[in-house]
Design a protein around this motif. Structure first.
Motif, PDB file in Angstrom:
ATOM      1  N   GLN A  28      89.209  67.859  40.879  1.00 31.41           N
ATOM      2  CA  GLN A  28      88.233  67.638  41.848  1.00 31.41           C
ATOM      3  C   GLN A  28      87.184  67.942  41.001  1.00 31.41           C
ATOM      4  N   LEU A  29      87.128  69.501  40.869  1.00 28.69           N
ATOM      5  CA  LEU A  29      86.137  70.984  40.939  1.00 28.69           C
ATOM      6  C   LEU A  29      85.240  69.902  39.624  1.00 28.69           C
ATOM      7  N   VAL A  30      86.249  70.099  38.476  1.00 27.78           N
ATOM      8  CA  VAL A  30      85.777  69.895  37.686  1.00 27.78           C
ATOM      9  C   VAL A  30      85.317  68.289  37.582  1.00 27.78           C
ATOM     10  N   THR A  31      85.502  67.111  38.386  1.00 29.36           N
ATOM     11  CA  THR A  31      85.330  66.281  38.531  1.00 29.36           C
ATOM     12  C   THR A  31      83.930  65.853  39.338  1.00 29.36           C
ATOM     13  N   HIS A  32      84.423  66.308  40.169  1.00 30.11           N
ATOM     14  CA  HIS A  32      83.264  66.905  41.258  1.00 30.11           C
ATOM     15  C   HIS A  32      81.653  67.485  40.574  1.00 30.11           C
ATOM     16  N   HIS A  33      82.350  68.579  40.283  1.00 31.39           N
ATOM     17  CA  HIS A  33      80.980  69.570  39.407  1.00 31.39           C
ATOM     18  C   HIS A  33      80.399  67.908  37.888  1.00 31.39           C
ATOM     19  N   THR A  34      80.752  67.834  37.636  1.00 32.94           N
ATOM     20  CA  THR A  34      80.152  66.593  36.905  1.00 32.94           C
ATOM     21  C   THR A  34      79.378  65.126  37.046  1.00 32.94           C
ATOM     22  N   SER A  35      79.784  65.028  38.310  1.00 35.02           N
ATOM     23  CA  SER A  35      79.291  63.629  39.645  1.00 35.02           C
ATOM     24  C   SER A  35      77.670  63.153  39.449  1.00 35.02           C
ATOM     25  N   ASN A  36      77.203  64.427  38.793  1.00 31.84           N
ATOM     26  CA  ASN A  36      75.257  64.502  39.196  1.00 31.84           C
ATOM     27  C   ASN A  36      74.931  64.515  37.569  1.00 31.84           C
ATOM     28  N   GLY A  64      90.354  81.219  37.771  1.00 34.59           N
ATOM     29  CA  GLY A  64      89.644  80.328  37.415  1.00 34.59           C
ATOM     30  C   GLY A  64      89.855  79.609  36.964  1.00 34.59           C
ATOM     31  N   ILE A  65      89.278  78.732  35.966  1.00 39.10           N
ATOM     32  CA  ILE A  65      88.970  78.008  35.615  1.00 39.10           C
ATOM     33  C   ILE A  65      87.990  77.747  34.095  1.00 39.10           C
ATOM     34  N   PHE A  66      88.110  78.010  32.713  1.00 33.17           N
ATOM     35  CA  PHE A  66      88.153  77.991  31.686  1.00 33.17           C
ATOM     36  C   PHE A  66      88.142  76.526  31.627  1.00 33.17           C
ATOM     37  N   ILE A  67      86.690  75.728  30.977  1.00 38.19           N
ATOM     38  CA  ILE A  67      86.525  74.461  30.509  1.00 38.19           C
ATOM     39  C   ILE A  67      86.809  74.711  28.577  1.00 38.19           C
ATOM     40  N   GLY A  68      87.371  73.660  29.057  1.00 41.39           N
ATOM     41  CA  GLY A  68      87.532  72.812  27.268  1.00 41.39           C
ATOM     42  C   GLY A  68      86.455  72.371  26.680  1.00 41.39           C
ATOM     43  N   PRO A  69      86.694  70.988  26.629  1.00 34.90           N
ATOM     44  CA  PRO A  69      85.856  70.474  25.977  1.00 34.90           C
ATOM     45  C   PRO A  69      84.733  69.829  27.496  1.00 34.90           C
ATOM     46  N   GLU A 123      91.789  66.982  33.438  1.00 31.96           N
ATOM     47  CA  GLU A 123      92.556  67.761  33.589  1.00 31.96           C
ATOM     48  C   GLU A 123      92.732  67.985  31.721  1.00 31.96           C
ATOM     49  N   ARG A 124      92.293  67.083  31.093  1.00 33.13           N
ATOM     50  CA  ARG A 124      91.919  67.479  30.089  1.00 33.13           C
ATOM     51  C   ARG A 124      90.616  68.720  29.436  1.00 33.13           C
ATOM     52  N   HIS A 125      89.831  68.665  30.044  1.00 30.62           N
ATOM     53  CA  HIS A 125      88.690  69.783  29.634  1.00 30.62           C
ATOM     54  C   HIS A 125      88.915  71.016  30.358  1.00 30.62           C
ATOM     55  N   ILE A 126      90.166  71.114  30.775  1.00 35.51           N
ATOM     56  CA  ILE A 126      91.192  72.614  31.669  1.00 35.51           C
ATOM     57  C   ILE A 126      91.448  73.195  29.961  1.00 35.51           C
ATOM     58  N   PHE A 127      90.924  74.157  29.811  1.00 37.33           N
ATOM     59  CA  PHE A 127      91.760  74.856  28.896  1.00 37.33           C
ATOM     60  C   PHE A 127      92.662  76.131  29.719  1.00 37.33           C
ATOM     61  N   GLY A 128      92.306  76.126  30.282  1.00 38.68           N
ATOM     62  CA  GLY A 128      93.907  77.918  31.068  1.00 38.68           C
ATOM     63  C   GLY A 128      93.047  78.022  32.341  1.00 38.68           C
ATOM     64  N   LEU A 129      93.655  78.888  32.768  1.00 44.35           N
ATOM     65  CA  LEU A 129      93.515  79.759  34.208  1.00 44.35           C
ATOM     66  C   LEU A 129      93.347  80.846  33.510  1.00 44.35           C
ATOM     67  N   VAL A 144      95.343  81.427  30.471  1.00 41.66           N
ATOM     68  CA  VAL A 144      97.258  80.777  30.548  1.00 41.66           C
ATOM     69  C   VAL A 144      96.850  79.237  30.706  1.00 41.66           C
ATOM     70  N   PRO A 145      97.575  78.650  29.150  1.00 41.56           N
ATOM     71  CA  PRO A 145      97.272  77.260  28.662  1.00 41.56           C
ATOM     72  C   PRO A 145      98.041  76.629  30.270  1.00 41.56           C
ATOM     73  N   LEU A 146      97.116  74.668  30.376  1.00 42.36           N
ATOM     74  CA  LEU A 146      97.427  74.119  31.547  1.00 42.36           C
ATOM     75  C   LEU A 146      99.027  74.067  31.140  1.00 42.36           C
ATOM     76  N   GLU A 147      99.348  74.212  30.149  1.00 43.91           N
ATOM     77  CA  GLU A 147     100.720  73.332  29.434  1.00 43.91           C
ATOM     78  C   GLU A 147     101.845  74.284  30.021  1.00 43.91           C
TER      79      GLU A 147
END
Lengths: 429, 429
Positions: B338-346, B204-209, B223-229, B265-268
């Motif tokens: 790619q999942l995040v970007t595709h999701h918002t591409s529309n 799972g990918i939790f969205i940040g901003p 990835e700056r929009h991903i809080f963690g997994l 778990v933070p991406l960092e």
């Protein structure tokens, strides 16, 4: 003789909001967000009603819910609370209530609809879209499978899918033409503005009290979990949908925006317009027992549904919006109660404020198609008064959905409008 | 030499939560709900850290977010705020910080994980499930289309669908076997308990901003929009899915429950384990430019993913849970960016706390299948130490998902467990 209001605008023949309707909405006015009830051309501010003591005879939990900034709390209280509130509001607004201090307080709680900005009526936790019109499913299916338009599951199981809650917007918001991947036959896929943008005329069902995870809602209890109905325009990018939808269903072709009308019409207001559920054709399967209602004679709703187009050219030429189609909610194959019950039959929990939509509502006749895609079956392409032709929506097109219930001797129950104007795509690469 | 903590349990070799991890979760303890960070076998209570002044050097908005009952506010603050907080917490817990009053305050803010009850980490506005593993898509597709397993869109467009947010539950909750419609070949459909219950191992990918409606997130910003997994078990009733999924995708076959692990778990923390994105096979299409990353050399994550079965018989016989499969997140065809970007591409808006899931993560080899359905391709049916055979899950089966990243010289970054036990269906008719 139908009850009338002392508020003249509520008694006008073409008003959507007579005293028999009393739909709920959330509005913003002078920096504050309140719950209101539409009456004629006015909004009754429920927060003001509580503050001025007009609701003091109501239980505290109802009063508190009326002072919220969203309808969720009131939705969760259930049909007995809704009836109690509705009865009191009716008594404040009818001609019997037209005197003295009470009327003065009620008048003070009114403001013109035109002064308010309507908001989403509830925080929508989850949004589910169904496919309950057999005429829609058949016409769309025919485009892909001319000899076998309806899939084998259709008459047995209400088909639905999860929609996107975050991109639900209120009537009046512009709809930016989405970008996305599309693929022409024999060509490589490309990314760019959708070319086949469509509307879908649907009815929305706002959930009242929910159910716990693992529990289900029986068919004969289902309507007690429905707070009310609104209009839904499930905008659809058909070219994106064709390319992306296999095998997991529509995704970005729908999630760029869904418009809903601001007023939620209580089921109680629609009681006089209940009709038998659509009769199943000879040989069609009986619904399985969990979907078999014991009041089929009133599971349908006689609600006229219209789509109007207001193109840029029409506005420039001062031509009124033109009606593209006229259907009726009674044509649904699956009733609204069946949709609720099926949704929870696996134990899935609904929450107060969740939105279910019927899917495009179409009828069997030409002229009752609830989206442009279905009009491909017509002998002649759609042409409007300006001479314009429409296969799909153009930038600048405004789509207006309307709905009303009416019968002799009763004032018409209207839903107000659900509108959106298509704006030019913002190119992102 | 890797940094160590003065907290001994954080330095144990088999700990999931060394000082290099610092995952976020929400826990309940003594009637209160707080945000915490896992360290060894303890939770650092962030509310207590703020109250005792340990966080006084942080900007007020971070301190306020740390005192919330959900992670959404902290998620919305973005990666610079997360780094600042992470750096401070590291300094409080590392051996350098081991002295005097600060350590006393930090110790006072610790409580044993075993004393707390974990909650959902965020209010999940929308949940989207993808289909990013080509090995999963191919194996499942082969069951339906042996000669043509992968649909033509797969290598061009990330396939996904909207899931149900309301029925997401935290690890440890029992999963009641759902009822639903199924249909055997040549038979009429029936309603009853699902027979083909499966798990799906996902990340799972939790969205940040989030992003505003109409805007999109570029691939290099994703990835700056991903809080963690976290881990996700997307329970699936295969027999219900087969009957309902045409043409709008899975619905009730999935929406009865989805389990997530409690620690995000933070991406960092995963930065040392970044690897190149999966190399596309010779002749495979290049991603379209909106999906083309400029750092493909680190778009993957080397994260081992395991499924264990703990059957009732195993528990009764005192036999340890048995590993059914072992895969790796680096095998995904589409990267998390790619999942995040595709999701918002529309133009679809994501909101802080939204959950995206990868879809079942499988690898190419036997033994790396992320669900039971895929194991049908094996020559021998799945058999475990008790002698039991499993085509699908039985009542009483507990499924445990685990994940960890490791490499020489660094402590292991674990995800904790994501578990659920199947309980008997409640028959509803």
């Amino acid at each position: 003789m139908a009850v009338k209001s002392w508020l003249a605008s509520a008694n006008e023949l073409d008003s959507d909001f007579p005293i028999q309707n009393l739909p709920y909405g959330v509005f913003r006015y002078r920096g504050q967000t309140h719950i209101g009830i539409a009456i004629g051309d006015q909004i009754l501010d429920l927060d003001a009603c509580v503050s001025s003591g007009l609701f003091k005879s109501l239980p505290e939990e109802i009063q508190r819910a009326c002072q919220s900034e969203m309808l969720n709390e009131l939705m969760a209280l259930g049909p007995d609370a809704w009836s109690e509130l509705r009865m009191l509001v009716t008594s404040l607004l009818d001609t019997q209530g037209a005197s003295g201090e009470t009327q003065a307080h009620t008048e003070a709680a009114l403001l013109p609809i035109s002064d308010a900005t309507m908001q989403l009526p509830a925080q929508i936790g989850d949004y589910t879209d169904f496919y309950a019109s057999i005429d829609h499913a058949t016409r769309v299916g025919k485009l892909f499978r001319p000899d076998n338009p309806l899939l084998p599951n259709y008459k047995h199981i209400p088909i639905g899918y999860h929609g996107r809650a975050s991109s639900i917007v209120i009537s009046g918001c512009d709809i930016c033409r989405p970008c996305g991947q599309t693929k022409a036959p024999e060509a490589e896929p490309t990314f760019g503005p959708a070319k086949s943008l469509d509307y879908e005329l649907e009815v929305g069902i706002f959930i009242g009290p929910g159910n716990l995870l693992g529990e289900s809602i029986s068919i004969d209890e289902a309507e007690r979990h429905i707070f009310g109905l609104c209009l839904v325009n499930d905008w659809s990018a058909r070219d994106m949908q064709t390319w992306e939808y296999q095998p997991l269903g529509p995704f970005l072709a729908k999630s760029f925006a869904t418009t809903i009308s601001p007023w939620v019409v209580p089921l109680e207001a629609l009681a006089p317009y209940r009709v038998p559920a659509r009769k199943r054709a000879e040989g069609a399967p009986d619904p399985l027992s969990y979907l078999k209602s014991s009041h089929e004679e009133s599971d349908g709703i006689d609600l006229t549904l219209e789509v109007y187009l207001d193109s840029r050219k029409m506005r420039e030429a001062g031509i009124k919006p033109e009606r593209l189609s006229c259907g009726n909610l009674r044509d649904l194959y699956w009733s609204i109660a069946q949709l609720v019950t099926h949704h929870t039959s696996n134990g899935c929990n609904l929450r107060a404020g969740d939105l279910l939509a019927t899917g495009t509502v179409s009828g069997p006749e030409e002229g009752s198609e609830g989206c442009l895609l279905e009009m491909r079956h017509r002998a002649q392409p759609l042409r409007v008064a300006t001479g314009e032709q429409r296969t799909f929506l153009q930038d600048g097109d405004r789509v207006i959905l309307r709905a009303f219930a009416q019968k002799p001797g009763l004032p018409r129950i209207g839903f107000g409008e659900c509108t959106g104007t298509i704006t030019k795509a913002i190119i992102k690469q």
